[in-house]
Design an enzyme around this catalytic site. Structure first.
Site, PDB file in Angstrom:
ATOM      1  N   SER A  54      -6.274  42.734  -2.533  1.00 40.92           N
ATOM      2  CA  SER A  54      -6.812  41.566  -3.247  1.00 40.92           C
ATOM      3  C   SER A  54      -6.461  41.724  -4.723  1.00 40.92           C
ATOM      4  O   SER A  54      -6.185  42.829  -5.182  1.00 40.92           O
ATOM      5  CB  SER A  54      -8.338  41.521  -3.090  1.00 40.92           C
ATOM      6  N   TYR A  91     -16.875  45.482  -3.142  1.00 43.37           N
ATOM      7  CA  TYR A  91     -15.641  44.895  -2.597  1.00 43.37           C
ATOM      8  C   TYR A  91     -14.426  45.292  -3.456  1.00 43.37           C
ATOM      9  O   TYR A  91     -13.390  45.716  -2.935  1.00 43.37           O
ATOM     10  CB  TYR A  91     -15.778  43.372  -2.550  1.00 43.37           C
TER      11      TYR A  91
HETATM   12  P1  NAP Z   1     -11.998  35.697   7.001  1.00 48.33           P
HETATM   13  O1  NAP Z   1     -11.578  34.270   7.093  1.00 48.33           O
HETATM   14  O2  NAP Z   1     -13.457  35.998   6.879  1.00 48.33           O
HETATM   15  O3  NAP Z   1     -11.379  36.499   8.247  1.00 48.33           O
HETATM   16  C1  NAP Z   1     -11.628  37.882   8.339  1.00 48.33           C
HETATM   17  C2  NAP Z   1     -10.959  38.462   9.556  1.00 48.33           C
HETATM   18  O4  NAP Z   1     -11.244  39.856   9.592  1.00 48.33           O
HETATM   19  C3  NAP Z   1     -11.470  37.857  10.853  1.00 48.33           C
HETATM   20  O5  NAP Z   1     -10.396  37.734  11.743  1.00 48.33           O
HETATM   21  C4  NAP Z   1     -12.467  38.890  11.352  1.00 48.33           C
HETATM   22  O6  NAP Z   1     -12.461  38.897  12.762  1.00 48.33           O
HETATM   23  C5  NAP Z   1     -11.836  40.185  10.841  1.00 48.33           C
HETATM   24  N1  NAP Z   1     -12.806  41.267  10.684  1.00 48.33           N
HETATM   25  C6  NAP Z   1     -13.853  41.341   9.824  1.00 48.33           C
HETATM   26  N2  NAP Z   1     -14.501  42.505   9.991  1.00 48.33           N
HETATM   27  C7  NAP Z   1     -13.848  43.180  10.981  1.00 48.33           C
HETATM   28  C8  NAP Z   1     -14.044  44.424  11.614  1.00 48.33           C
HETATM   29  N3  NAP Z   1     -15.049  45.249  11.273  1.00 48.33           N
HETATM   30  N4  NAP Z   1     -13.168  44.801  12.579  1.00 48.33           N
HETATM   31  C9  NAP Z   1     -12.154  43.978  12.945  1.00 48.33           C
HETATM   32  N5  NAP Z   1     -11.927  42.785  12.393  1.00 48.33           N
HETATM   33  C10 NAP Z   1     -12.778  42.386  11.419  1.00 48.33           C
HETATM   34  O7  NAP Z   1     -11.312  36.432   5.752  1.00 48.33           O
HETATM   35  P2  NAP Z   1      -9.939  36.128   4.984  1.00 48.33           P
HETATM   36  O8  NAP Z   1     -10.265  35.280   3.822  1.00 48.33           O
HETATM   37  O9  NAP Z   1      -8.896  35.692   5.938  1.00 48.33           O
HETATM   38  O10 NAP Z   1      -9.606  37.604   4.434  1.00 48.33           O
HETATM   39  C11 NAP Z   1      -8.737  38.463   5.141  1.00 48.33           C
HETATM   40  C12 NAP Z   1      -8.350  39.641   4.251  1.00 48.33           C
HETATM   41  O11 NAP Z   1      -7.769  39.149   3.057  1.00 48.33           O
HETATM   42  C13 NAP Z   1      -9.529  40.508   3.825  1.00 48.33           C
HETATM   43  O12 NAP Z   1      -9.145  41.862   3.794  1.00 48.33           O
HETATM   44  C14 NAP Z   1      -9.841  40.013   2.423  1.00 48.33           C
HETATM   45  O13 NAP Z   1     -10.434  41.006   1.638  1.00 48.33           O
HETATM   46  C15 NAP Z   1      -8.441  39.672   1.942  1.00 48.33           C
HETATM   47  N6  NAP Z   1      -8.450  38.693   0.853  1.00 48.33           N
HETATM   48  C16 NAP Z   1      -8.812  37.404   1.069  1.00 48.33           C
HETATM   49  C17 NAP Z   1      -8.771  36.510   0.021  1.00 48.33           C
HETATM   50  C18 NAP Z   1      -9.095  35.037   0.169  1.00 48.33           C
HETATM   51  O14 NAP Z   1      -9.086  34.330  -0.831  1.00 48.33           O
HETATM   52  N7  NAP Z   1      -9.350  34.528   1.340  1.00 48.33           N
HETATM   53  C19 NAP Z   1      -8.386  36.940  -1.260  1.00 48.33           C
HETATM   54  C20 NAP Z   1      -8.045  38.268  -1.450  1.00 48.33           C
HETATM   55  C21 NAP Z   1      -8.058  39.147  -0.372  1.00 48.33           C
HETATM   56  P3  NAP Z   1     -13.779  38.955  13.682  1.00 48.33           P
HETATM   57  O15 NAP Z   1     -14.815  38.109  12.997  1.00 48.33           O
HETATM   58  O16 NAP Z   1     -13.281  38.411  14.995  1.00 48.33           O
HETATM   59  O17 NAP Z   1     -14.133  40.391  13.754  1.00 48.33           O
END
Ligand code: NAP
Length: 253
Positions: free
Chosen positions: A139, A153
Site C-alpha cells: 500500500s 495497518y
Molecule cells: P477487500 O475488497 O476487502 O478484499 C480483501 C480480500 O482479502 C478478500 O478476497 C478476502 O477474502 C481476502 N482476505 C481477507 N482476510 C483474509 C484472510 N485472513 N485469509 C485469506 N483471505 C483473506 O480488499 P481490497 O481493497 O481488495 O484490498 C486487497 C489488498 O490490497 C489488501 O492487502 C489491501 O491492504 C491492499 N490495498 C488496498 C487498497 C484499496 O484502496 N482498496 C489500497 C492499498 C492497498 P475472504 O473475505 O473470502 O476471506
C-alpha cells in the site's frame, strides 16, 4: 510486446473480491491458469467463475496449515506454481489510543504474518518453476504515507517491504523475483466499506481525480510477472494516480 504468460500457474490470495479478483481476471485474461484463495466460499465460487480462474481454495492466510494447503492445491491442480500474488489483507481502522491487542494481532497476523506464511509455503514450487515470481500487494499507507486510524495497518504494509528486501536476496539464486505493488485508493468492496466521506475525501486528494481500478493493479502485477521483468527484484511500483505527489491540497488544483 512482452512474452506471453499463457499457461503459467498463478495463485492469488484474497481473490474472492476487490483487488485480488481484479488481478485474477487480468492474469486469466492473459491465458494464465489461476487459483484464487479466500475464506468466503460463495464469493470464491462466484469470483472463480467471473474471472475465468481455474478454481479456488478456501484458506486463511494467517494459518500456516492453510497456506500449506494452498501450495498443495497448486501442485495438484496446476502442476506447480510460477507466480504468487500475495494480496489478501484487511484494513479496519482504530486510533492508536484505542487499539486493542486483538486489533494489532488481527491486522499484523493477516497482512504481515500472512504474507510471510504464504510465500514460505509456496517456496518449493516457486523454486521448481525456474522463473518464480512473488508479487506482494502492499500500500502507499505505511511505506510512503500515513492516515489516522491506520498505525497498525501502516506498520503491516511497511513490514511487507522489509520482508520483501531480504526475501529478494535469499531467493535470487533460485531465479525468483520478489516485488511489491503499492496501490493508492482503489475502488473495491473493502474500500467502499470505509464510507462515502472517506471515498470523496480521497478522490479530491488524487491528482487524477478518480479512484484506481482493480485491473490497474492487475496490470502492474502482470508486468512484474513477465519474463521481461526478470531482472527486477526487491522493488516497488506505486499505482496511485499521483496521490503521493501533492505537497498541499492546493497543489492538486
Ligand atoms: P477487500 O475488497 O476487502 O478484499 C480483501 C480480500 O482479502 C478478500 O478476497 C478476502 O477474502 C481476502 N482476505 C481477507 N482476510 C483474509 C484472510 N485472513 N485469509 C485469506 N483471505 C483473506 O480488499 P481490497 O481493497 O481488495 O484490498 C486487497 C489488498 O490490497 C489488501 O492487502 C489491501 O491492504 C491492499 N490495498 C488496498 C487498497 C484499496 O484502496 N482498496 C489500497 C492499498 C492497498 P475472504 O473475505 O473470502 O476471506
Amino acid at each position: 510486446m512482452f512474452t506471453s504468460i499463457a499457461g503459467r500457474a498463478v495463485v492469488v490470495t484474497g481473490g474472492t473480491r476487490g483487488i485480488g479478483k481484479g488481478i485474477a481476471a487480468v492474469f486469466a485474461g492473459a491465458g494464465a491458469r489461476v487459483l484464487i484463495t479466500g475464506r468466503d466460499e460463495a464469493a470464491a465460487k462466484a469470483a472463480a467463475s467471473e474471472t475465468g480462474a481455474a478454481g479456488y481454495v478456501l484458506a486463511d492466510v494467517a494459518r500456516k496449515a492453510d497456506c500449506q494447503a494452498v501450495a498443495a492445491a497448486a501442485a495438484e491442480r496446476l502442476g506447480g506454481l510460477d507466480v504468487l500474488c500475495a494480496n489478501a489483507g484487511i484494513f479496519p481502522d482504530a486510533r492508536l489510543a484505542d487499539l486493542t491487542e486483538d486489533d494489532i494481532d488481527q491486522v499484523l497476523g493477516t497482512n504481515l504474518k500472512g504474507t510471510i506464511l504464504t510465500v514460505q509455503a509456496c517456496l518449493p514450487l516457486l523454486k521448481a518453476s525456474g522463473h518464480g515470481r512473488v508479487i506482494l500487494i502492499s500500500s502507499i499507507t505505511g511505506p510512503v504515507t500515513g492516515y489516522p486510524g491506520w498505525t497498525h495497518y501502516g506498520a503491516s504494509k511497511a513490514g511487507q517491504l522489509g520482508f520483501m528486501r531480504t526475501a529478494a536476496i535469499e531467493l535470487a539464486r533460485d531465479g525468483i523475483t520478489v516485488n511489491a505493488v503499492l496501490p493508492g485508493n482503489i475502488a473495491t468492496e473493502g474500500l467502499a466499506g470505509l464510507g462515502e466521506n472517506y471515498v470523496n475525501g480521497m478522490t479530491a486528494a488524487i491528482p487524477m481525480r478518480r479512484l484506481g481500478t482493480v485491473e490497474e493493479i492487475g496490470h502492474a502485477a502482470l508486468f512484474l510477472a513477465t519474463d521481461e521483468a526478470g531482472y527486477i527484484t526487491g522493488q516497488t511500483i506505486v499505482v496511485d494516480g499521483g496521490q503521493v505527489l501533492p505537497e498541499s491540497p492546493e497543489a492538486v488544483g
